[in-house]
Write an enzyme that holds these catalytic residues in place. Structure first.
Site, PDB file in Angstrom:
ATOM      1  CE  LYS A 125       1.944 -17.697  -2.589  1.00  0.00           C
ATOM      2  NZ  LYS A 125       1.094 -18.882  -2.713  1.00  0.00           N
ATOM      3  CG  ASP A 175      -8.162  -4.646   1.890  1.00  0.00           C
ATOM      4  OD1 ASP A 175      -9.105  -4.208   2.577  1.00  0.00           O
ATOM      5  OD2 ASP A 175      -8.109  -4.527   0.646  1.00  0.00           O
ATOM      6  CE1 TYR A 213      -3.540  -2.602   0.703  1.00  0.00           C
ATOM      7  CE2 TYR A 213      -4.626  -0.579   1.339  1.00  0.00           C
ATOM      8  CZ  TYR A 213      -4.694  -1.903   0.986  1.00  0.00           C
ATOM      9  OH  TYR A 213      -5.911  -2.518   0.913  1.00  0.00           O
ATOM     10  CG  ASP A 234     -13.683  -6.998   2.214  1.00  0.00           C
ATOM     11  OD1 ASP A 234     -13.412  -6.354   3.246  1.00  0.00           O
ATOM     12  OD2 ASP A 234     -14.114  -6.454   1.175  1.00  0.00           O
ATOM     13  CG  ASP A 277      -1.860 -20.129  -1.383  1.00  0.00           C
ATOM     14  OD1 ASP A 277      -1.365 -20.128  -0.231  1.00  0.00           O
ATOM     15  OD2 ASP A 277      -1.306 -20.690  -2.355  1.00  0.00           O
TER      16      ASP A 277
END
Ligand code: IPM
Ligand code: MN
Length: 374
Positions: free
Chosen positions: A191, A247, A142, A251, A223
């Site tokens: 990851k 983020d 970001y 959700d 994942d």
């Protein structure tokens, strides 16, 4: 107690959901004899329209001069659909997070038995789900350098993390995992099989872990975590992760509760200030229609009360929200047929806080304030 609260309503449904939180906060102030002083300030598309700047200096000044911040939502389709826009609403929020050093975003995920039927997951999978995502908020992709070449054919976003940035949020997450009500398990989501930054996260967390011997640590690739959150969400207690992974998976995790509109969050950090916001976006399609779910915002206000040391007040607000859900006083996102308006939910929660509603309620009276669309 007297508290100064900076209020940033923001864009889309931000103003209408925040208005319901203020209503609830006013009911709390009256019931518990507090004095909440609100100062409204601009951020996002609203601020760009009025000042040309997504985060006017005045907003930062008001925040710094307040005890805490309540924020609604940010974003507007006119920028989403214009990739060439130089000034974007989201820049306001990102800059505010960075300026106030709000490096940890805490997103609790839990389920409500009255909403089980709405989850695409089987009841037995979601019953008792209770985990908290610690999302790093001021670093990573970001905030890394962004580039696009002259021909606009190649672009890059750099992902950078320092040891210090990882350490400070990791300590916060470990401390949280040690709380009596937690199950003392921390899962680092990364990851590390591909990304150098993720390997650094793993190394730093491994180094810190021995300082918290009562907390069990495990590591999961993002994942796989995305799959596990759906397959077996009960396995999680505290999830610690970097900015973008947090983020995305938060959700995703909201589906377990029944709606994105239900989830609150707290952004805390180094400066001693904290900001409270629902995790949902500005949902422009619903703006101004009085149909958005104010629960995420109201529960964010509850987190704010707790952070201000008002635990009983926070518990009462949560109890009021539980009551609305239990009696199916819900907005359209939760029940598209039998739904209540944003403002009705806000009114019910504040009436409950004011003691105007006891366990049983004359449903017919509330029915009158129901949607007239059905
Ligand atoms: C959130 C939002 C923001 C983010 C956007 C609006 C910049 O999605 O708070 O989750 O990505 O952090
Ligand atoms: Mn998001």
């Amino acid at each position: 107690m007297k508290k100064k609260i900076a209020v940033i309503e923001g864009d889309g449904i931000g103003p209408e959901v925040t208005r319901q939180s203020i209503r609830v906060l006013n009911a709390v102030a009256e019931a518990f004899n507090h004095d909440f002083e609100y100062t409204y300030c601009l951020m996002g598309a609203d601020a760009i329209d009025k000042t040309g700047n997504p985060l006017p200096d005045e907003t930062i000044e008001v925040c710094l001069d307040s005890d805490t911040i309540l924020f609604g939502a940010i974003g507007h389709p006119k920028y989403d659909n214009d990739p060439t826009a130089k000034v974007r609403p989201e820049q306001g929020l990102l800059k505010l997070r960075k300026t106030l050093q709000l490096y940890a975003n805490i997103r609790p995920i839990k389920t409500y038995s009255s909403l089980f039927h709405l989850s695409p997951l089987k009841n037995k999978k979601i019953e008792g789900v209770d985990f908290v995502i610690f999302r790093e908020l001021t670093g990573g992709i970001y905030f890394g350098e962004k580039k696009i070449n002259e021909e606009k054919t190649e672009a890059s976003d750099n992902c950078v993390y320092t040891k210090e940035e990882i350490e400070r949020i990791a300590h916060l997450a470990f401390h949280f995992a040690q709380k009596p009500e937690r199950r003392k398990k921390l899962t680092l989501v990364d990851k590390a099989n591909v990304l150098e930054t993720s390997r650094l996260w793993r190394k730093v967390v491994q180094e810190i872990a021995p300082q918290y011997p009562d907390v069990t640590v495990d590591y999961m690739f993002v994942d796989n975590a995305a799959m596990q959150i759906i397959l077996n969400p009960k396995q999680f207690d505290i999830i610690l992760t970097e900015n973008m992974f947090g983020d995305i998976i938060s959700d995703e995790a909201s589906v377990i509760s029944g709606s994105l509109g239900l989830l609150p969050s707290a952004s805390v950090g180094a400066g001693g200030l904290a900001l409270f916001e629902p995790i949902h976006g500005s949902y422009p399609q619903a703006a101004g229609k009085d149909i958005a779910n104010p629960t995420g915002s109201i529960l964010s206000a509850a987190m704010m009360l707790e952070w201000l040391g008002m635990k009983d007040e926070a518990d009462l607000v949560r109890q009021a929200v539980n009551w609305t859900l239990q009696y199916s006083f819900v907005t359209k996102d939760i029940d598209p047929v039998n739904f209540y308006f944003t403002s009705t939910i806000g009114e019910l929660v504040s009436d409950y806080v004011s003691g105007k509603i006891s366990g049983s309620v004359k449903r017919e009276n509330i029915e009158l304030r129901k949607s007239t669309i059905i």
